[in-house]
Design an enzyme around this catalytic site. Structure first.
Site, PDB file in Angstrom:
ATOM      1  N   CYS A  30       0.947  -1.195   0.310  1.00  0.00           N
ATOM      2  CA  CYS A  30      -0.051   0.043  -0.029  1.00  0.00           C
ATOM      3  C   CYS A  30       0.793   1.285   0.012  1.00  0.00           C
ATOM      4  O   CYS A  30       0.456   2.198  -0.148  1.00  0.00           O
ATOM      5  CB  CYS A  30      -0.983  -0.130   1.084  1.00  0.00           C
ATOM      6  SG  CYS A  30      -2.073  -1.473   1.281  1.00  0.00           S
TER       7      CYS A  30
ATOM      8  N   HIS B 210      -3.090   6.901   3.303  1.00  0.00           N
ATOM      9  CA  HIS B 210      -3.577   5.684   2.630  1.00  0.00           C
ATOM     10  C   HIS B 210      -4.797   5.648   3.537  1.00  0.00           C
ATOM     11  O   HIS B 210      -5.122   5.545   4.845  1.00  0.00           O
ATOM     12  CB  HIS B 210      -2.627   4.429   3.129  1.00  0.00           C
ATOM     13  CG  HIS B 210      -2.928   3.237   2.843  1.00  0.00           C
ATOM     14  ND1 HIS B 210      -3.880   3.121   1.653  1.00  0.00           N
ATOM     15  CD2 HIS B 210      -3.035   2.142   3.525  1.00  0.00           C
ATOM     16  CE1 HIS B 210      -4.107   1.935   1.697  1.00  0.00           C
ATOM     17  NE2 HIS B 210      -3.768   1.149   2.804  1.00  0.00           N
TER      18      HIS B 210
ATOM     19  N   ASN C 135     -10.423  -0.007   0.838  1.00  0.00           N
ATOM     20  CA  ASN C 135      -8.913  -0.165   0.997  1.00  0.00           C
ATOM     21  C   ASN C 135      -8.483  -0.434  -0.421  1.00  0.00           C
ATOM     22  O   ASN C 135      -8.753  -1.574  -0.853  1.00  0.00           O
ATOM     23  CB  ASN C 135      -8.317  -0.820   2.076  1.00  0.00           C
ATOM     24  CG  ASN C 135      -6.809  -0.884   2.183  1.00  0.00           C
ATOM     25  OD1 ASN C 135      -6.304  -0.489   1.153  1.00  0.00           O
ATOM     26  ND2 ASN C 135      -6.220  -1.488   2.929  1.00  0.00           N
TER      27      ASN C 135
HETATM   28  O1  UT7 Z   1      -3.585  -1.490   3.791  1.00  0.00           O
HETATM   29  C1  UT7 Z   1      -2.402  -2.154   4.247  1.00  0.00           C
HETATM   30  C2  UT7 Z   1      -2.479  -2.346   5.781  1.00  0.00           C
HETATM   31  N1  UT7 Z   1      -3.790  -2.719   6.361  1.00  0.00           N
HETATM   32  C3  UT7 Z   1      -4.426  -2.158   7.410  1.00  0.00           C
HETATM   33  O2  UT7 Z   1      -3.834  -1.205   7.772  1.00  0.00           O
HETATM   34  C4  UT7 Z   1      -5.662  -2.963   7.955  1.00  0.00           C
HETATM   35  C5  UT7 Z   1      -5.360  -3.052   9.629  1.00  0.00           C
HETATM   36  N2  UT7 Z   1      -6.351  -3.724  10.381  1.00  0.00           N
HETATM   37  C6  UT7 Z   1      -7.519  -3.301  10.410  1.00  0.00           C
HETATM   38  O3  UT7 Z   1      -8.074  -2.213   9.857  1.00  0.00           O
HETATM   39  C7  UT7 Z   1      -8.292  -3.967  11.538  1.00  0.00           C
HETATM   40  O4  UT7 Z   1      -7.671  -4.959  12.270  1.00  0.00           O
HETATM   41  C8  UT7 Z   1      -9.610  -4.832  10.889  1.00  0.00           C
HETATM   42  C9  UT7 Z   1     -10.584  -3.756  10.244  1.00  0.00           C
HETATM   43  C10 UT7 Z   1      -9.214  -5.835   9.796  1.00  0.00           C
HETATM   44  C11 UT7 Z   1     -10.223  -5.683  11.817  1.00  0.00           C
HETATM   45  O5  UT7 Z   1     -10.705  -4.746  13.167  1.00  0.00           O
HETATM   46  P1  UT7 Z   1     -10.473  -5.034  14.475  1.00  0.00           P
HETATM   47  O6  UT7 Z   1     -10.810  -4.106  15.469  1.00  0.00           O
HETATM   48  O7  UT7 Z   1      -8.683  -5.275  14.478  1.00  0.00           O
HETATM   49  O8  UT7 Z   1     -11.179  -6.473  14.798  1.00  0.00           O
HETATM   50  P2  UT7 Z   1     -10.483  -7.758  15.186  1.00  0.00           P
HETATM   51  O9  UT7 Z   1      -9.639  -8.594  13.810  1.00  0.00           O
HETATM   52  O10 UT7 Z   1      -9.895  -7.412  16.365  1.00  0.00           O
HETATM   53  O11 UT7 Z   1     -11.858  -8.615  15.407  1.00  0.00           O
HETATM   54  C12 UT7 Z   1     -12.616  -8.203  16.335  1.00  0.00           C
HETATM   55  C13 UT7 Z   1     -13.995  -9.312  16.209  1.00  0.00           C
HETATM   56  C14 UT7 Z   1     -13.675 -10.590  16.322  1.00  0.00           C
HETATM   57  O12 UT7 Z   1     -14.589 -11.572  16.776  1.00  0.00           O
HETATM   58  P3  UT7 Z   1     -14.448 -11.748  18.502  1.00  0.00           P
HETATM   59  O13 UT7 Z   1     -13.172 -12.814  18.349  1.00  0.00           O
HETATM   60  O14 UT7 Z   1     -14.048 -10.402  19.285  1.00  0.00           O
HETATM   61  O15 UT7 Z   1     -15.568 -12.538  18.703  1.00  0.00           O
HETATM   62  C15 UT7 Z   1     -13.583 -11.149  14.776  1.00  0.00           C
HETATM   63  O16 UT7 Z   1     -13.906 -12.441  14.575  1.00  0.00           O
HETATM   64  O17 UT7 Z   1     -14.655  -8.797  15.152  1.00  0.00           O
HETATM   65  C16 UT7 Z   1     -14.931 -10.007  14.306  1.00  0.00           C
HETATM   66  N3  UT7 Z   1     -14.867  -9.689  12.963  1.00  0.00           N
HETATM   67  C17 UT7 Z   1     -16.056  -9.284  12.463  1.00  0.00           C
HETATM   68  N4  UT7 Z   1     -17.294  -8.981  12.597  1.00  0.00           N
HETATM   69  C18 UT7 Z   1     -18.051  -8.698  11.746  1.00  0.00           C
HETATM   70  C19 UT7 Z   1     -13.902  -9.721  12.001  1.00  0.00           C
HETATM   71  N5  UT7 Z   1     -14.268  -9.348  10.858  1.00  0.00           N
HETATM   72  C20 UT7 Z   1     -15.520  -8.865  11.037  1.00  0.00           C
HETATM   73  C21 UT7 Z   1     -16.533  -8.665   9.913  1.00  0.00           C
HETATM   74  N6  UT7 Z   1     -17.717  -8.600  10.533  1.00  0.00           N
HETATM   75  N7  UT7 Z   1     -16.311  -8.306   8.734  1.00  0.00           N
END
Ligand code: UT7
Length: 330
Positions: free
Chosen positions: A115, A257, A287
């Site tokens: 990215c 970004h 993204n």
């Molecule tokens: O472009 C290059 C760089 N990329 C980035 O910078 C992306 C960086 N990462 C992020 O933006 C975030 O980490 C995400 C948006 C990908 C995820 O957000 P998060 O707040 O870090 O969520 P998480 O992965 O900690 O997941 C929290 C919860 C989990 O459930 P439990 O274990 O708490 O029950 C996931 O299973 O959210 C759940 N979850 C979802 N729920 C509904 C993960 N994806 C989804 C979804 N819909 N799409």
């Protein structure tokens, strides 16, 4: 010291028409519009059709660029394309574009910096011009991430979209205010496995198994990447300002970004840039990796938000891991 000044003469973007909304994604995986908006800031993204390769999106952006800038096609002497979704592993998408544009034998190559690709490409093109090896360089950020998306993985498939942006870099004439003041690029390969397309290269060539196991798609440990992105993007913005004797107060626009609204907010806060000075369009495009900065930049220019003379910081983080920033006066 090199006295040649380089400017960003123009910037345009292009995105496929088809829109994929959060509601559409609710039909594909176990997710909700509410979760996606709250955790990322995204509402919809663009998705290219099966038969449209990245080079066509890039060609769309470049064609618009020629309408905007006062330069003829035949005066272009360099094409650099930043992408992780090239038309083919080889030849480069830049070479494909060179041919599509009818630009004979000028150097053309792709770079892979995730990215951060657009920032890497600007940094390279600037040096080509400063060194006297180019007068008019086209820099492209293009991505069709939906072609390498794992539609079974809700933690990644809701994030990505397709699009392209193209900028023209040229020499700035004496007395012109427009100038690319500084660039900063960095990488740390130690954490490369956190954001990776595992198969399709020499380490794990394509096989029935790699296809069955979805290994040609984006793998991301979102939470770890999130933490690294917050740190690295904050650092990249603060560093380039400090290196040039500026503070967040001196900045007219931060164009980060567009990976996550929470990362963007944190970056602006660390760099002491007010929220109303941050350009975002993540809600409409998601993204788009190396295309996200030129998409946001071009849209803000088109809408009259960004004006000539504005002081702008571009700031990105991505696979590699890579990060970097550009300080420019538009
Ligand atoms: O472009 C290059 C760089 N990329 C980035 O910078 C992306 C960086 N990462 C992020 O933006 C975030 O980490 C995400 C948006 C990908 C995820 O957000 P998060 O707040 O870090 O969520 P998480 O992965 O900690 O997941 C929290 C919860 C989990 O459930 P439990 O274990 O708490 O029950 C996931 O299973 O959210 C759940 N979850 C979802 N729920 C509904 C993960 N994806 C989804 C979804 N819909 N799409």
């Amino acid at each position: 010291m090199n006295s040649t000044k380089v400017k960003l003469a123009g910037i345009c973007s292009y995105a496929p028409e088809k829109v994929l909304t959060n509601e559409d994604l609710e039909e594909i995986v176990d997710t909700s519009d509410e979760w996606i908006r709250a955790r990322t800031g995204m509402k919809e993204r663009r998705i290219s059709d099966k038969d449209t390769p990245s080079s066509e999106l890039a060609y769309g952006a470049i064609s618009k660029l020629f309408d905007q800038v006062d330069i003829k096609k035949k005066e272009i002497d360099l094409i650099i394309v930043a992408t992780v979704t090239p038309d083919n592993p080889f030849p480069s998408t830049a070479a494909i574009l060179q041919h599509k544009l009818g630009l004979n034998t000028i150097p053309a190559f792709d770079i892979s910096a995730g990215c951060t690709g657009f920032i890497y490409a600007i940094s390279i093109a600037k040096q080509f011009i400063e060194n006297g090896n180019s007068n008019n360089a086209i820099v492209v950020g293009v991505e069709e991430l939906t072609k390498i998306t794992n539609w079974d993985d809700r933690s990644t498939c809701v994030l990505f979209g397709d699009g392209a942006g193209a900028a023209l870099l040229t020499k700035a004439k004496g007395g012109e205010i427009s100038e690319i003041i500084d660039t900063y690029i960095s990488a740390d390969g130690k954490y490369g496995d956190l954001l990776i397309q595992k198969a399709g290269g020499s380490k794990m060539p394509a096989s029935h198994k790699t296809v069955d196991e979805n290994l040609h798609t984006v793998y991301m440990e979102g939470n770890k990447i999130f933490k690294s992105a917050v740190k690295a993007m904050g650092h990249a913005a603060v560093k380039i300002l400090k290196d040039n004797g500026l503070t967040g107060e001196d900045v007219d626009w931060l164009i980060p970004h567009q990976a996550n609204m929470r990362i963007i907010a944190s970056t602006a806060k660390r760099a002491k840039i007010k929220p109303n000075k941050v350009i975002t369009n993540i809600e409409k495009f998601g993204n788009t990796s190396s295309a996200s900065i030129p998409l946001a930049f071009a849209e803000a220019v088109e809408e009259g938000q960004i004006k000539r003379g504005d002081v702008i910081v571009l700031d990105a983080f991505g696979a590699g891991l890579t990060w970097g920033s550009v300080l420019l006066r538009y």
